[in-house]
Design a protein around this motif. Structure first.
Motif, PDB file in Angstrom:
ATOM      1  N   ILE A 450     111.512  90.394  27.574  1.00 18.51           N
ATOM      2  CA  ILE A 450     110.994  91.349  28.558  1.00 18.51           C
ATOM      3  C   ILE A 450     110.629  92.668  27.875  1.00 18.51           C
ATOM      4  O   ILE A 450     111.394  93.205  27.083  1.00 18.51           O
ATOM      5  CB  ILE A 450     112.037  91.615  29.669  1.00 18.51           C
ATOM      6  N   ALA A 451     109.449  93.171  28.203  1.00 16.89           N
ATOM      7  CA  ALA A 451     108.975  94.415  27.598  1.00 16.89           C
ATOM      8  C   ALA A 451     109.738  95.607  28.169  1.00 16.89           C
ATOM      9  O   ALA A 451     110.285  95.555  29.271  1.00 16.89           O
ATOM     10  CB  ALA A 451     107.481  94.581  27.855  1.00 16.89           C
ATOM     11  N   LYS A 452     109.751  96.693  27.404  1.00 17.72           N
ATOM     12  CA  LYS A 452     110.413  97.922  27.812  1.00 17.72           C
ATOM     13  C   LYS A 452     109.878  98.393  29.168  1.00 17.72           C
ATOM     14  O   LYS A 452     108.680  98.348  29.432  1.00 17.72           O
ATOM     15  CB  LYS A 452     110.166  98.999  26.751  1.00 17.72           C
ATOM     16  N   THR A 453     110.795  98.831  30.036  1.00 15.10           N
ATOM     17  CA  THR A 453     110.423  99.271  31.389  1.00 15.10           C
ATOM     18  C   THR A 453     109.837 100.685  31.362  1.00 15.10           C
ATOM     19  O   THR A 453     110.349 101.558  30.656  1.00 15.10           O
ATOM     20  CB  THR A 453     111.652  99.258  32.317  1.00 15.10           C
ATOM     21  N   GLU A 454     108.800 100.900  32.128  1.00 16.93           N
ATOM     22  CA  GLU A 454     108.248 102.247  32.284  1.00 16.93           C
ATOM     23  C   GLU A 454     109.031 102.951  33.396  1.00 16.93           C
ATOM     24  O   GLU A 454     109.066 102.492  34.538  1.00 16.93           O
ATOM     25  CB  GLU A 454     106.767 102.178  32.669  1.00 16.93           C
ATOM     26  N   PHE A 455     109.686 104.060  33.053  1.00 20.69           N
ATOM     27  CA  PHE A 455     110.469 104.807  34.041  1.00 20.69           C
ATOM     28  C   PHE A 455     109.611 105.912  34.639  1.00 20.69           C
ATOM     29  O   PHE A 455     109.093 106.773  33.931  1.00 20.69           O
ATOM     30  CB  PHE A 455     111.723 105.405  33.397  1.00 20.69           C
ATOM     31  N   VAL A 456     109.448 105.889  35.970  1.00 21.31           N
ATOM     32  CA  VAL A 456     108.625 106.884  36.657  1.00 21.31           C
ATOM     33  C   VAL A 456     109.464 107.714  37.631  1.00 21.31           C
ATOM     34  O   VAL A 456     108.922 108.416  38.479  1.00 21.31           O
ATOM     35  CB  VAL A 456     107.454 106.202  37.400  1.00 21.31           C
ATOM     36  N   GLY A 457     110.802 107.628  37.476  1.00 19.94           N
ATOM     37  CA  GLY A 457     111.693 108.266  38.436  1.00 19.94           C
ATOM     38  C   GLY A 457     111.909 109.742  38.255  1.00 19.94           C
ATOM     39  O   GLY A 457     112.587 110.366  39.076  1.00 19.94           O
ATOM     40  N   TYR A 458     111.354 110.335  37.184  1.00 19.80           N
ATOM     41  CA  TYR A 458     111.478 111.777  37.037  1.00 19.80           C
ATOM     42  C   TYR A 458     110.645 112.514  38.077  1.00 19.80           C
ATOM     43  O   TYR A 458     111.008 113.592  38.537  1.00 19.80           O
ATOM     44  CB  TYR A 458     111.026 112.225  35.642  1.00 19.80           C
ATOM     45  N   THR A 459     109.514 111.908  38.436  1.00 19.02           N
ATOM     46  CA  THR A 459     108.575 112.605  39.321  1.00 19.02           C
ATOM     47  C   THR A 459     108.517 112.032  40.731  1.00 19.02           C
ATOM     48  O   THR A 459     107.878 112.614  41.607  1.00 19.02           O
ATOM     49  CB  THR A 459     107.156 112.554  38.720  1.00 19.02           C
ATOM     50  N   GLY A 460     109.152 110.907  40.977  1.00 15.28           N
ATOM     51  CA  GLY A 460     109.099 110.309  42.312  1.00 15.28           C
ATOM     52  C   GLY A 460     110.280 109.407  42.575  1.00 15.28           C
ATOM     53  O   GLY A 460     110.952 108.948  41.656  1.00 15.28           O
ATOM     54  N   MET A 461     110.530 109.130  43.842  1.00 12.83           N
ATOM     55  CA  MET A 461     111.668 108.302  44.239  1.00 12.83           C
ATOM     56  C   MET A 461     111.257 106.868  44.573  1.00 12.83           C
ATOM     57  O   MET A 461     112.102 106.056  44.951  1.00 12.83           O
ATOM     58  CB  MET A 461     112.358 108.920  45.464  1.00 12.83           C
ATOM     59  N   LYS A 462     109.961 106.576  44.486  1.00 14.02           N
ATOM     60  CA  LYS A 462     109.544 105.204  44.766  1.00 14.02           C
ATOM     61  C   LYS A 462     108.397 104.819  43.846  1.00 14.02           C
ATOM     62  O   LYS A 462     107.692 105.670  43.303  1.00 14.02           O
ATOM     63  CB  LYS A 462     109.154 105.024  46.224  1.00 14.02           C
ATOM     64  N   ALA A 463     108.235 103.520  43.670  1.00 12.66           N
ATOM     65  CA  ALA A 463     107.181 103.032  42.776  1.00 12.66           C
ATOM     66  C   ALA A 463     106.766 101.629  43.189  1.00 12.66           C
ATOM     67  O   ALA A 463     107.587 100.828  43.657  1.00 12.66           O
ATOM     68  CB  ALA A 463     107.684 103.014  41.335  1.00 12.66           C
ATOM     69  N   THR A 464     105.484 101.345  43.044  1.00  9.03           N
ATOM     70  CA  THR A 464     104.990  99.984  43.215  1.00  9.03           C
ATOM     71  C   THR A 464     105.109  99.294  41.864  1.00  9.03           C
ATOM     72  O   THR A 464     104.651  99.811  40.843  1.00  9.03           O
ATOM     73  CB  THR A 464     103.528  99.985  43.679  1.00  9.03           C
ATOM     74  N   ALA A 465     105.742  98.109  41.850  1.00 11.13           N
ATOM     75  CA  ALA A 465     106.051  97.475  40.568  1.00 11.13           C
ATOM     76  C   ALA A 465     105.947  95.958  40.674  1.00 11.13           C
ATOM     77  O   ALA A 465     105.908  95.385  41.767  1.00 11.13           O
ATOM     78  CB  ALA A 465     107.455  97.866  40.119  1.00 11.13           C
ATOM     79  N   LYS A 466     105.954  95.330  39.498  1.00 10.05           N
ATOM     80  CA  LYS A 466     105.904  93.871  39.417  1.00 10.05           C
ATOM     81  C   LYS A 466     107.231  93.345  38.886  1.00 10.05           C
ATOM     82  O   LYS A 466     107.789  93.881  37.934  1.00 10.05           O
ATOM     83  CB  LYS A 466     104.763  93.447  38.484  1.00 10.05           C
ATOM     84  N   VAL A 467     107.751  92.288  39.517  1.00 11.16           N
ATOM     85  CA  VAL A 467     108.998  91.662  39.082  1.00 11.16           C
ATOM     86  C   VAL A 467     108.721  90.866  37.808  1.00 11.16           C
ATOM     87  O   VAL A 467     107.915  89.935  37.809  1.00 11.16           O
ATOM     88  CB  VAL A 467     109.572  90.737  40.169  1.00 11.16           C
ATOM     89  N   THR A 468     109.386  91.262  36.704  1.00  9.84           N
ATOM     90  CA  THR A 468     109.144  90.600  35.413  1.00  9.84           C
ATOM     91  C   THR A 468     110.176  89.533  35.076  1.00  9.84           C
ATOM     92  O   THR A 468     109.921  88.664  34.239  1.00  9.84           O
ATOM     93  CB  THR A 468     109.101  91.637  34.281  1.00  9.84           C
ATOM     94  N   ALA A 469     111.359  89.589  35.698  1.00  5.08           N
ATOM     95  CA  ALA A 469     112.377  88.563  35.447  1.00  5.08           C
ATOM     96  C   ALA A 469     113.439  88.633  36.521  1.00  5.08           C
ATOM     97  O   ALA A 469     113.751  89.707  37.059  1.00  5.08           O
ATOM     98  CB  ALA A 469     113.017  88.744  34.073  1.00  5.08           C
ATOM     99  N   ILE A 470     114.008  87.472  36.844  1.00  3.52           N
ATOM    100  CA  ILE A 470     115.119  87.379  37.792  1.00  3.52           C
ATOM    101  C   ILE A 470     116.219  86.543  37.132  1.00  3.52           C
ATOM    102  O   ILE A 470     115.952  85.474  36.573  1.00  3.52           O
ATOM    103  CB  ILE A 470     114.706  86.722  39.122  1.00  3.52           C
TER     104      ILE A 470
END
Length: 877
Positions: A450-470
């Motif tokens: 699994i590739a490194k996750t992009e963290f966008v939580g510094y500027t917002g509390m929600k994000a649209t994302a794709k499930v890469t592994a379960i």
């Protein structure tokens, strides 16, 4: 060859290998990172093991370092000889699947003969006995005289540790001349004398050992070299040992001035000078890298070194704390390569001064205890248990114990002492082995792709994302449904992963098909954010697009507390001093827990000053800014780094005006005013030199006020007080009444016990002219036992009487013994007697010849112990 200073040698080496395409890395901290197998970094390659194994990609295939190292197995030998040292620097050049023998040997030869201009005729090369390739390269390519080549066996020139990568090695020796030799015709490389000194070891890692001595060639062999900087300096400066090297000698000269002694004038003084010199170097670097004194692990190593140095200061006649003064010279001699020493100087000196002052207190207690033990015993051998108690509790070194005992014609049970030390080490080793387990270790392998996750939580509390592994039940799955406990990853996320003392986020992820409750968020070493969750409704598939929404109220509470931690540290430094450094923290939605370096409990005035200063900054409504910048720019800005932490080239800095500037990867509010309120909850000790403060902010302060008011009202009702403000006076009155009743009860018990004394004496038995009295008295405490013993001793002084009484009160059992003057004249010692009796119950104690007391561990063995008094006493008389 030209005399060259140690600092210049370090720079020449690193610059040379930079010119050969190597990346110069700064020394790694002495505390191993992500490696529980080592207590402290002990070699140049130790912090780069994962580069060699392929677990972590190195920043470049060619690397060179000068690594700080600590080796502890020979601490007792340091100072006794001039060879042993605890702290040293290891020069190294490394190839991770790039160059191999030809380049490694050619550059080593070039550095020695061209850069340092060492005479080739004084250099000798050892190789593994079967490594013909290395022989040819050294002689044909580098031009080494074959007569200067030595073949040695596996023990000397083959590097391996069980299974895994291994290979032959080549060592470069320097011939110091005939005057250092043993004079034997066979004298040469490998001889035990001091003529041929090994300076540089080149390890050719070219095989894989399967553990059964089956060797398979590696597709990409590696180079690992190591050269002790101090040893190289000895050669280049023409001195006999590391203590005569320029930078080390300057430290020793400072100590000599303090002690008013000259090195070389007296061997006994020389030992102490070497001990202090080595240990103050070691401890200065250890504290700089975040090691703090404690009674276990690396903290115990630090404490042991400081105490040993302080004791040798006493042997030199220095009867006051002095080690912190020498730190200035250690820093001066090393700061060109390790500027962090200067940055941490106040902290280092404060820790050392505090520890040394404490040692002076404890060692005096140790002297008193040892002398008391000697006075109370007729034995010629001190027990291993007593020696260990002196060493472990009072920092009283075993060699000092032996020295004092020998002056009195006594010895120590060293075998038992060593066994107890070994037992302690095994316990510490087991705790280290079990420490630091990765909570997500079971999931790490299944998420390797699994590739490194992009963290966008510094500027917002929600994000649209794709499930890469379960992951479910430790295995990758394509889909999960209602009720499943899962771990999942996203290509990008607004959820903060636990790190830097800040807890992970919770919240929900949703789409048209499911609702997932996220219970915690962490991340692995590869930067993949791992969301622990439960499927509340519907189903989730790998590849689904989801909306990831953080629990906003919880996150904001966490952010308030994290910003409060920064304000708290700045306030502590303002009130207490610049020696305050963060030693750990936990930030969650309920509170902030902040550990920091300080050496005494904070006074009420200091706590109030800290709390008021934080609240003042809250009311000033200061803007909180978070931005990334190059690490050098951050340092120029004056931003504080986490103690002992290693950072990359780009760091995130959080500033609160001019009040606080810190490296930090956590989340923060944008204004101090949004903290609302700040309230200290507690202040306590965590370890020697480390304090802990817990505090709350915002709505949690309001909750605390409500809870306190309710507690006061309930307490007032229970104490039958109408107004809570009257509680202090009422509590003082109740306490005074209880103390008076306790005195009355104890007085009555003493009278009752004295009334029973006659019947107790009537049951005395006689052994060798001494009357022996024993009794078990329920409901009798230590004060009553003392009263009874005093009465027997004082009223029957002319009669040879010995009494051993046991009392039990409030679940605690105590033994007391007395011997009259007439009994003492026959050889009876109450202290020795009560100790022997107590040990039969698992307890211990002692005292004077006429009166002594002891504790009882197993009350079921009291009767058995009292029955043994006659036998024990008969051996004393």
């Amino acid at each position: 060859m030209q005399w060259t200073g140690l600092n210049d040698l370090r720079e020449k080496y690193l610059s040379f290998f930079e010119s050969k395409g190597h990346l110069r890395l700064p020394s790694f901290p002495l505390i191993p990172k992500d490696d529980n197998s080592l207590l402290l970094i002990n070699s140049g390659m130790a912090p780069m093991k994962k580069y060699f194994t392929g677990e972590v990609t190195p920043p470049r295939k060619r690397v060179t370092t000068c690594q700080k190292c600590i080796r502890t197995p020979d601490i007792e030998r340091v100072g006794i000889t001039a060879r042993h040292g605890t702290f040293f620097e290891m020069l190294g050049n490394f190839s991770f699947g790039d160059y191999f023998k030809k380049e490694a040997t050619a550059w080593a030869w070039e550095f020695f003969t061209k850069v340092l201009e060492m005479p080739a005729d004084r250099l000798y090369i050892s190789i593994y006995q079967d490594d013909d390739e290395a022989f040819d390269i050294w002689t044909k390519q580098n031009g080494v005289d074959p007569s200067h080549m030595v073949r040695l066996g596996r023990e000397d020139n083959f590097w391996e540790h069980g299974s895994g990568p291994c290979g032959p090695c080549s060592e470069i020796y320097f011939d110091r001349g005939e005057k250092y030799g043993c004079g034997k015709p066979t004298c040469g490389v490998g001889c035990d004398c001091d003529r041929y000194v090994e300076v540089w070891n080149l390890v050719f890692t070219q095989f894989e050992n399967d553990g059964n001595n089956n060797y398979t060639p590696l597709d990409h062999p590696n180079i690992d070299t190591g050269m002790g900087l101090e040893r190289l300096a000895c050669v280049m400066q023409g001195v006999d040992n590391l203590f005569l090297v320029d930078t080390v000698q300057n430290i020793m000269k400072h100590i000599s001035r303090i002690a008013n002694v000259q090195y070389g004038a007296d061997e006994k003084s020389d030992v102490s000078l070497r001990v202090i010199t080595d240990h103050i170097r070691s401890t200065t670097f250890m504290i700089s890298d975040g090691v703090m004194p404690s009674n276990e692990g690396r903290g115990y190593v630090l404490r042991r070194l400081l105490r040993r140095a302080a004791r040798h200061g006493r042997l030199l006649g220095i009867n006051h704390p002095f080690l912190a003064d020498v730190v200035d010279t250690v820093i001066h001699e090393n700061e060109c390569a390790y500027p962090e020493l200067r940055e941490k100087s106040a902290m280092i000196k404060k820790v050392i001064a505090f520890e040394e002052e404490n040692f002076y207190k404890t060692i005096d207690k140790g002297f008193a205890l040892l002398n008391d033990i000697i006075d109370r015993t007729d034995a010629k051998v001190l027990s291993g248990e007593d020696a260990f108690l002196l060493s472990d509790t009072f920092g009283f070194p075993i060699d000092l114990t032996k020295e004092i005992l020998s002056e009195k014609g006594m010895s120590v049970d060293e075998d038992r002492f060593r066994a107890l030390v070994l037992q302690q080490r095994e316990t510490a080793r087991a705790s280290r082995k079990n420490a630091g387990a990765d909570a997500w270790a079971g999931d790490s392998d299944v998420l390797d792709d699994i590739a490194k996750t992009e963290f966008v939580g510094y500027t917002g509390m929600k994000a649209t994302a794709k499930v890469t592994a379960i992951v479910k039940d430790g295995a990758r799955v394509e889909a999960v449904e209602t009720g499943d406990d899962i771990v999942f990853t996203l290509d990008r996320t607004s959820f903060y992963a636990e790190s830097g003392g800040q807890v992970g986020d919770t919240g929900v992820i949703t789409n048209d098909s499911c609702t997932i409750r996220v219970l915690d968020t962490t991340k692995n070493a590869a930067g993949v954010f791992i969301h622990k969750a439960v499927v509340e409704e519907g189903f989730l598939r790998e590849g689904d697009t989801v909306e990831a929404v953080v629990d906003v109220e919880r996150r904001r509470a966490i952010m308030r507390n994290h910003t409060a931690a920064h304000l708290l540290q700045a306030a502590l430094r303002s009130v207490l001093g610049d020696h305050v450094e963060q030693a750990g923290q936990l930030v969650n939605e309920n509170a902030v827990r902040f550990d920091f370096t300080h050496f005494s409990a904070l006074t009420d005035e200091e706590l109030l000053a800290v709390e008021n200063l934080v609240n003042k900054k809250i009311l000033e409504d200061i803007k909180v800014e978070c931005r990334e910048m190059p690490i050098e720019e951050a340092k120029k800005l004056g931003a504080m780094a986490l103690f002992g932490e290693k950072y990359g080239d780009v760091v995130r800095v959080v500033t609160v005006g001019e009040f606080s500037k810190e490296f930090c990867g956590g989340t923060h509010i944008d204004s101090t005013a949004k903290l609302g309120l700040f309230k200290l909850v507690s202040e306590s000790s965590v370890a020697a030199g480390v304090r802990r403060i817990e505090a709350v902010t915002g709505l949690n302060v309001i909750k605390m006020i409500y809870a306190t008011n309710t507690l006061l009202k309930d307490t007032a009702v229970a104490m039958k007080v109408n107004n809570p403000s009257d509680l202090p006076a009422k509590a003082a009155q109740v306490n005074a009444d209880l103390k008076e009743k306790d005195r009355e009860i104890e007085s009555m018990r003493s009278k009752i016990a004295s009334m029973n004394l006659g019947s107790i004496l009537d049951n005395a038995v006689e052994v060798k002219g001494v009357k022996i009295v024993t009794a078990m008295l329920s409901g009798t405490g230590s004060d009553a036992l003392r009263t009874m013993c005093d009465k027997i001793r004082d009223e029957k002084s002319d009669t040879a009487i010995v009494a051993v009484l046991a009392g039990v009160l409030d679940g605690k059992a105590t033994l007391a013994a007395t011997a009259t003057k007439a009994a003492q004249a026959k050889g009876v010692k109450a202290g020795v007697l009560v100790k022997a009796v107590a040990q039969l119950t698992g307890g211990n104690g002692g005292g004077k010849p006429d009166f002594a007391m002891a504790g009882v561990k197993d009350q079921t063995k009291i009767d058995e112990a009292l029955a043994a008094v006659e036998k024990i006493l008969s051996e004393q008389i």
